[in-house]
Write a protein that holds these residues in place. Structure first.
Motif, short mmCIF file in Angstrom:
data_model
loop_
_atom_site.label_atom_id
_atom_site.label_comp_id
_atom_site.label_asym_id
_atom_site.label_seq_id
_atom_site.Cartn_x
_atom_site.Cartn_y
_atom_site.Cartn_z
N ARG A 75 -9.78 -3.63 8.04
CA ARG A 75 -10.19 -2.81 6.91
C ARG A 75 -9.33 -3.05 5.67
O ARG A 75 -9.84 -3.10 4.56
N ARG A 76 -8.03 -3.19 5.89
CA ARG A 76 -7.12 -3.38 4.76
C ARG A 76 -7.42 -4.69 4.02
O ARG A 76 -7.50 -4.74 2.80
N THR A 87 0.81 -1.22 0.00
CA THR A 87 0.00 0.00 0.00
C THR A 87 0.85 1.27 0.00
O THR A 87 0.30 2.37 -0.08
N ALA A 144 -10.81 -4.51 2.17
CA ALA A 144 -10.72 -3.74 0.92
C ALA A 144 -10.09 -4.57 -0.19
O ALA A 144 -10.53 -4.53 -1.35
N SER A 195 -10.16 0.34 -2.88
CA SER A 195 -9.10 0.90 -2.03
C SER A 195 -9.60 1.00 -0.59
O SER A 195 -10.81 1.04 -0.33
N GLU A 196 -8.66 1.06 0.32
CA GLU A 196 -9.02 1.19 1.74
C GLU A 196 -9.74 2.51 1.98
O GLU A 196 -10.66 2.60 2.79
N ARG A 234 -13.50 3.05 3.55
CA ARG A 234 -13.76 3.93 4.68
C ARG A 234 -14.94 4.86 4.41
O ARG A 234 -15.80 5.07 5.28
#
Length: 386
Positions: A360-361, A220, A364, A370-371, A375
Motif C-alpha cells: 500500500r505504501r 512518512t 500510494a 497519501s496512504e 485506504r
C-alpha cells in the motif's frame, strides 16, 4: 481434603466499590466461583485439579479489575519500569504487535502518574479522516470551514492537565505531524481558523504497531517528532512469549465474561496448557475471541482443550500486504462521467497495487496520494464490489 482460607482483611471502607478479599476454600470437587455482593466477599472453591486456574482467579479477585492482568516475569519487569516512567512527566512511545495491550499500558502509566486525577483522552489516529484530524485534535473556530457552525474544543484541550494517548500515530498526515511538533516544543495549540495560540499542559503517550524507525526512513514520519516522542520507550512482547500472562489474562476474562451468570465455567488444566502452547498471532484480542467462543459452545463445568476453536490459519509476521482489488469494470457499470472517472481511477489503483505486489505504501507513492487516501479508495472499491 478440605481447607478454608479466610479473607485477608485490609483497611476496607463501607463503599460498595471497594474490593473485598475473597474467601478461598481448597477442597476436592468441581471449581466454584461466587461473585461478591454488597455484603459478602467473593468465594472461590477448588481442588488440586484446578490449582493453577484457582490461584489466578484469587489474584484477579484481589485486583478487582484494576490495571492490566499479568504474571509473567517479562511483564513484571515491564510494569516496574512503567511505574517509574509514570512518576516522571516524560513523553512515552509504546511499540508492539496489534493486540498486545498498548492502550492498557498507556492507561496504567496515566493512573500511576501525578496526572491521574485528570483525564486520559484516547485517540485512534487511523480512524480520523485526513481532512478532520486537526480540527478534532486542536479544535476549530466557528466558520473556519464548511459545517463549522460553532466553536469546538479539540481533544488536546479536553486533556489539558492530563494525558492524551495517540494510538496508531504513524497514520497521522505529515502536515498534522508538524503541528503536533509545535505542541511538544511550545506547549500550545492553534485551533483551525484561530489567530492566537492557546497554552496547554498535556502529557503525550503514543503507540503504533509499525516500526517507527522504518517509517522515518520511508519519509512518512518526521524524524524530529520521533525524537521528541521517544523519550521513554516501552516495547511490548507478543503474548505467545509470555505464557504466565496467558493464564492471568484468561482468568480475568473468564470472570469478566461470566458476570451475572448463574453457573461459572472454569478452564481445565489441559485447556490452560493448550492455550499456553498456541502461537497467538492475534495476541490478547485473539485470546478474548477464543475464550468467548468456547464459553458459547461449552455445556459442562469446565472448558477442555478439545473445546477450544482457533483460527484456521496463521497470519504473516512480515509487513502487511494489501490484497489487490477486483478490476473496476466488474463493479463500476454506469456510463455517466462520474462512473467513468471512478472506473479509470480504480483501474489505476488496481494496476499499481499489482505492480507493487499489494504494498500500500509503495502504491500510494506511485499514485501521488497519501496512504490514508489510498485506504479510503480501496474501502470504496470493496464496498462497491460487495
Amino acid at each position: 481434603m478440605l481447607a478454608s482460607v479466610e479473607p485477608l482483611h485490609r483497611d476496607h471502607s463501607a463503599s460498595s466499590n471497594v474490593v473485598k478479599d475473597p474467601v478461598v476454600i481448597y477442597r476436592d470437587g468441581p471449581f466454584r466461583f461466587v461473585p461478591a455482593t454488597l455484603s459478602q466477599p467473593p468465594r472461590i472453591e477448588f481442588g488440586e485439579a484446578d490449582r493453577l486456574f484457582g490461584l489466578s482467579c484469587i489474584i484477579e479477585s484481589m485486583r478487582g479489575g484494576k490495571g492490566p492482568a499479568f504474571a509473567d516475569p517479562k511483564s513484571i519487569a515491564l510494569y516496574k519500569y512503567a511505574a517509574r516512567v509514570a512518576r516522571s512527566d516524560a513523553n512515552v512511545m509504546i511499540t508492539g504487535e496489534t493486540g498486545t495491550g498498548k492502550e492498557g499500558v498507556a492507561r496504567y502509566i496515566h493512573e500511576n502518574s501525578t496526572r491521574a486525577d485528570k483525564q486520559l483522552v484516547t485517540v485512534n489516529c487511523a480512524a480520523i479522516t485526513e481532512t478532520m484530524i486537526e480540527s478534532i485534535l486542536f479544535g476549530h473556530k466557528k466558520g473556519s470551514f464548511t459545517g463549522a457552525y460553532a466553536n469546538a474544543v479539540g481533544l488536546f484541550k479536553e486533556a489539558d492537565g492530563g494525558t492524551i494517548f495517540l494510538d496508531e500515530i504513524t497514520e497521522m498526515p505529515l502536515e498534522s505531524q508538524s503541528k503536533l511538533l509545535r505542541v511538544l516544543q511550545e506547549g500550545e495549540i492553534l485551533p483551525v481558523g484561530a489567530t492566537r495560540h492557546e497554552k496547554i499542559d498535556v502529557r503525550i503517550i503514543c503507540a503504533a504497531n509499525r516500526d517507527f524507525a522504518e517509517e522515518v526512513k520511508a519519509g512518512t514520519f518526521r524524524e524530529d517528532l520521533y525524537w521528541r516522542l521517544n523519550v521513554m520507550p516501552v516495547e511490548l512482547a507478543p503474548l505467545a512469549s509470555r505464557p504466565a500472562d496467558i493464564v492471568a489474562i484468561s482468568a480475568f476474562m473468564m470472570m469478566d465474561l461470566q458476570k451475572g451468570q448463574e453457573k461459572f465455567v472454569a478452564l481445565s488444566q489441559c485447556c490452560i496448557e493448550r492455550l499456553k502452547a498456541h502461537h497467538w498471532p492475534g495476541n490478547v484480542r485473539e485470546l478474548a475471541n477464543v475464550l468467548q467462543r468456547a464459553l458459547v459452545m461449552c455445556d459442562g463445568d469446565r472448558i477442555e482443550a478439545k473445546d477450544l476453536m482457533f483460527s484456521g490459519k496463521s497470519l504473516s509476521s512480515g509487513p502487511k500486504q494489501d490484497a489487490v482489488p477486483e478490476t473496476s469494470a466488474r463493479f463500476v457499470r454506469g456510463r455517466d462521467l462520474q462512473s467513468i472517472s471512478k472506473s479509470v481511477e480504480y483501474d489505476a489503483i488496481t494496476r499499481t497495487l499489482e505492480q507493487t505486489n499489494g504494498n500500500r505504501r509503495e502504491a500510494a507513492k506511485e499514485l501521488g496520494i497519501s496512504e490514508r487516501t489510498l485506504r479510503y479508495r480501496m474501502a470504496d472499491m470493496r464496498a462497491l464490489a460487495a
